[in-house]
Design a protein around this motif. Structure first.
Motif, PDB file in Angstrom:
ATOM      1  N   ASP A   1       0.848  -1.190   0.000  1.00 47.57           N
ATOM      2  CA  ASP A   1       0.000   0.000   0.000  1.00 47.57           C
ATOM      3  C   ASP A   1       0.886   1.244   0.000  1.00 47.57           C
ATOM      4  OD1 ASP A   1       0.993   0.196   2.562  1.00 47.57           O
ATOM      5  OD2 ASP A   1      -0.880  -0.362   3.549  1.00 47.57           O
ATOM      6  N   HIS A   2       0.288   2.420   0.213  1.00 46.84           N
ATOM      7  CA  HIS A   2       1.059   3.662   0.150  1.00 46.84           C
ATOM      8  C   HIS A   2       2.060   3.799   1.284  1.00 46.84           C
ATOM      9  CE1 HIS A   2      -1.264   6.369  -2.859  1.00 46.84           C
ATOM     10  NE2 HIS A   2      -1.356   5.099  -3.215  1.00 46.84           N
ATOM     11  N   GLN A   3       1.926   2.975   2.318  1.00 45.31           N
ATOM     12  CA  GLN A   3       2.888   2.981   3.413  1.00 45.31           C
ATOM     13  C   GLN A   3       3.971   1.920   3.241  1.00 45.31           C
ATOM     14  OE1 GLN A   3      -0.655   3.275   4.096  1.00 45.31           O
ATOM     15  NE2 GLN A   3      -0.095   5.436   3.952  1.00 45.31           N
ATOM     16  N   GLY A   4       3.887   1.163   2.136  1.00 47.89           N
ATOM     17  CA  GLY A   4       4.882   0.138   1.880  1.00 47.89           C
ATOM     18  C   GLY A   4       4.651  -1.148   2.645  1.00 47.89           C
ATOM     19  N   ILE A   5       3.467  -1.314   3.232  1.00 46.93           N
ATOM     20  CA  ILE A   5       3.138  -2.553   3.947  1.00 46.93           C
ATOM     21  C   ILE A   5       2.866  -3.656   2.927  1.00 46.93           C
ATOM     22  CG2 ILE A   5       1.528  -3.669   5.521  1.00 46.93           C
ATOM     23  CD1 ILE A   5       1.060  -0.927   6.787  1.00 46.93           C
ATOM     24  N   VAL A   6       3.556  -4.796   3.087  1.00 49.65           N
ATOM     25  CA  VAL A   6       3.505  -5.883   2.107  1.00 49.65           C
ATOM     26  C   VAL A   6       2.648  -7.031   2.612  1.00 49.65           C
ATOM     27  CG1 VAL A   6       4.871  -7.613   0.889  1.00 49.65           C
ATOM     28  CG2 VAL A   6       5.756  -5.294   1.161  1.00 49.65           C
ATOM     29  N   GLU A   7       1.774  -7.517   1.757  1.00 48.65           N
ATOM     30  CA  GLU A   7       0.956  -8.695   2.040  1.00 48.65           C
ATOM     31  C   GLU A   7       1.193  -9.710   0.925  1.00 48.65           C
ATOM     32  OE1 GLU A   7      -3.754  -9.992   1.950  1.00 48.65           O
ATOM     33  OE2 GLU A   7      -3.208  -7.916   2.392  1.00 48.65           O
ATOM     34  N   PRO A   8       1.779 -10.867   1.231  1.00 46.68           N
ATOM     35  CA  PRO A   8       2.059 -11.839   0.165  1.00 46.68           C
ATOM     36  C   PRO A   8       0.790 -12.457  -0.394  1.00 46.68           C
ATOM     37  CG  PRO A   8       2.530 -12.785   2.314  1.00 46.68           C
ATOM     38  CD  PRO A   8       2.219 -11.331   2.554  1.00 46.68           C
ATOM     39  N   LEU A   9       0.791 -12.695  -1.694  1.00 45.97           N
ATOM     40  CA  LEU A   9      -0.287 -13.432  -2.330  1.00 45.97           C
ATOM     41  C   LEU A   9      -0.030 -14.926  -2.181  1.00 45.97           C
ATOM     42  CD1 LEU A   9      -0.851 -11.414  -5.635  1.00 45.97           C
ATOM     43  CD2 LEU A   9      -2.008 -11.179  -3.436  1.00 45.97           C
ATOM     44  N   ALA A  10      -1.089 -15.699  -2.329  1.00 43.64           N
ATOM     45  CA  ALA A  10      -0.989 -17.149  -2.123  1.00 43.64           C
ATOM     46  C   ALA A  10      -0.544 -17.869  -3.386  1.00 43.64           C
ATOM     47  CB  ALA A  10      -2.338 -17.697  -1.655  1.00 43.64           C
ATOM     48  N   ALA A  11       0.401 -17.285  -4.109  1.00 43.00           N
ATOM     49  CA  ALA A  11       0.922 -17.910  -5.326  1.00 43.00           C
ATOM     50  C   ALA A  11       2.100 -18.808  -4.959  1.00 43.00           C
ATOM     51  CB  ALA A  11       1.371 -16.841  -6.317  1.00 43.00           C
ATOM     52  N   PRO A  12       2.215 -19.973  -5.600  1.00 41.73           N
ATOM     53  CA  PRO A  12       3.329 -20.872  -5.298  1.00 41.73           C
ATOM     54  C   PRO A  12       4.658 -20.253  -5.711  1.00 41.73           C
ATOM     55  CG  PRO A  12       2.162 -21.608  -7.260  1.00 41.73           C
ATOM     56  CD  PRO A  12       1.349 -20.508  -6.669  1.00 41.73           C
TER      57      PRO A  12
END
Length: 282
Positions: A1-12
Motif C-alpha cells: 500500500d502507500h505505506q509500503g506494507i507488504v501482504e504476500p499473495l498465495a501464489a506458489p
C-alpha cells in the motif's frame, strides 16, 4: 500500500517476471521462467495458477482493456528461435486459453506490447531498432491497423503509460544521458515535459489515480499530475522504499490497481529456490 506494507499473495514459489493486474484486479498475468519463458494466469480469489502459453518463448504480458484477452511478445513465428530476447512480435489470445493466438505486428525487428489508450482503440508497442534503440510505436485497432511511429531518438524510449483522458503519454527517456520520466502530448508527441528528478524508470499511471508512479533506485515515487485544462506536473515525493525486484529496463516490473491505492510487486526471495515471489495488497 502507500505505506509500503507488504501482504504476500498465495501464489506458489516460481521465478515470476513482470506481473500485470487484470482490469478488475482479480487476476494476474505474469511471465514465469521454467524450461522457457511462458505466460501464466494467477487467480487471486482462488489462489489457482494456470499456464496460458505453450508455443515458443513468450514475454511482455499485457491485458486487453475488457480483460478478455492477454497480449504478449512471442517468437513462435520463427522456425528456429535464436534467443528469448530476439525475433519477438506482438500477439494476443483469449485469457481462457481457447482459440489460437493472433499475430498483431509484422517486422524483422523485435516488437512487444506496452499499454493501451483508455478507449482501447490504440496499442502502444516497442520496437528495437539497430540505430535508434528502443522506439515507441502505435498500432490502431480501427481501419487497416497500420502502425505509426510515435517517438524515435538515439536514446532508449519505453515503459509507456497513458493518462486517463488519453491526451498524454508518460514514458522513460534516456535523451539527457540519464533515464528520466517524461510526459508527451498524444498523438502529437511534442513537447516532452520532464516529470522525474534525479532519475526515473518503471512508470505506472493508473486511470483512476491523481498520481503517476515511478521508481527511483529502491524508492517508489508519486507525482500528482492534472491534464485539464492544461498539463500541470507536481513535485515528486517518496511513497515508500523497499527491497523489491527492479527492472533493468524501462518497462515496469510492478503494477497498480486502477485507483492507485495498492500495488503488485515482486519481493526479493528468502531462499535461493524462490526467485521473485508475488506480493501486494490486492
Amino acid at each position: 500500500d502507500h505505506q509500503g506494507i507488504v501482504e504476500p499473495l498465495a501464489a506458489p514459489p516460481r521465478s515470476y517476471m513482470r506481473p500485470r493486474l487484470s482490469p478488475d484486479g482479480t487476476q494476474v498475468a505474469v511471465e514465469i521462467l521454467g524450461e522457457k519463458l511462458d505466460i501464466w494466469i494467477f487467480d487471486i480469489p482462488t489462489g489457482k495458477l494456470r499456464r496460458l502459453t505453450y508455443e515458443g518463448t513468450n514475454r511482455s504480458v499485457l491485458w486487453s482493456p475488457d480483460g478478455l484477452r492477454v497480449l504478449f511478445g512471442s517468437d513462435r513465428h520463427q522456425e528456429k528461435p535464436r534467443n528469448f530476447r530476439d525475433d519477438h512480435e506482438a500477439y494476443w489470445m483469449p485469457v481462457d486459453g481457447s482459440g489460437e493466438a493472433e499475430r498483431l505486428t509484422f517486422s524483422e525487428l523485435n516488437h512487444g506490447p506496452q499499454r493501451w489508450t483508455p478507449d482501447g482503440k490504440t496499442l502502444s508497442f516497442y520496437e528495437i531498432h539497430p540505430e535508434t534503440g528502443r522506439d515507441i510505436w502505435m498500432l490502431p485497432f480501427e481501419g487497416d491497423r497500420t502502425p505509426w511511429l510515435f517517438v524515435a531518438t538515439p536514446a532508449l524510449e519505453g515503459g509507456v503509460s497513458f493518462s486517463a483522458d488519453g491526451n498524454w503519454v508518460a514514458h522513460t527517456s534516456g535523451v539527457t544521458g540519464q533515464r528520466e520520466v517524461v510526459v508527451r502530448a498524444f498523438p502529437e508527441a511534442e513537447p516532452a515535459h520532464q516529470v522525474s528528478t534525479g532519475g526515473g524508470i518503471e512508470v505506472v499511471w493508473p486511470f483512476n489515480s491523481k498520481d503517476l508512479f515511478y521508481r527511483s533506485g529502491n524508492k517508489r515515487m508519486a507525482v500528482e499530475i492534472t491534464t485539464s485544462p492544461t498539463l500541470t506536473v507536481g513535485t515528486p515525493r517518496v511513497l515508500f522504499e523497499g527491497d523489491f525486484v527492479n527492472s533493468p529496463g524501462g518497462r515496469a516490473y510492478w503494477d497498480a490497481t486502477q485507483d492507485g491505492q495498492r500495488f503488485l510487486d515482486r519481493v526479493t526471495p528468502l531462499y535461493a529456490d524462490e526467485r521473485g515471489d508475488l506480493a501486494g495488497c490486492v
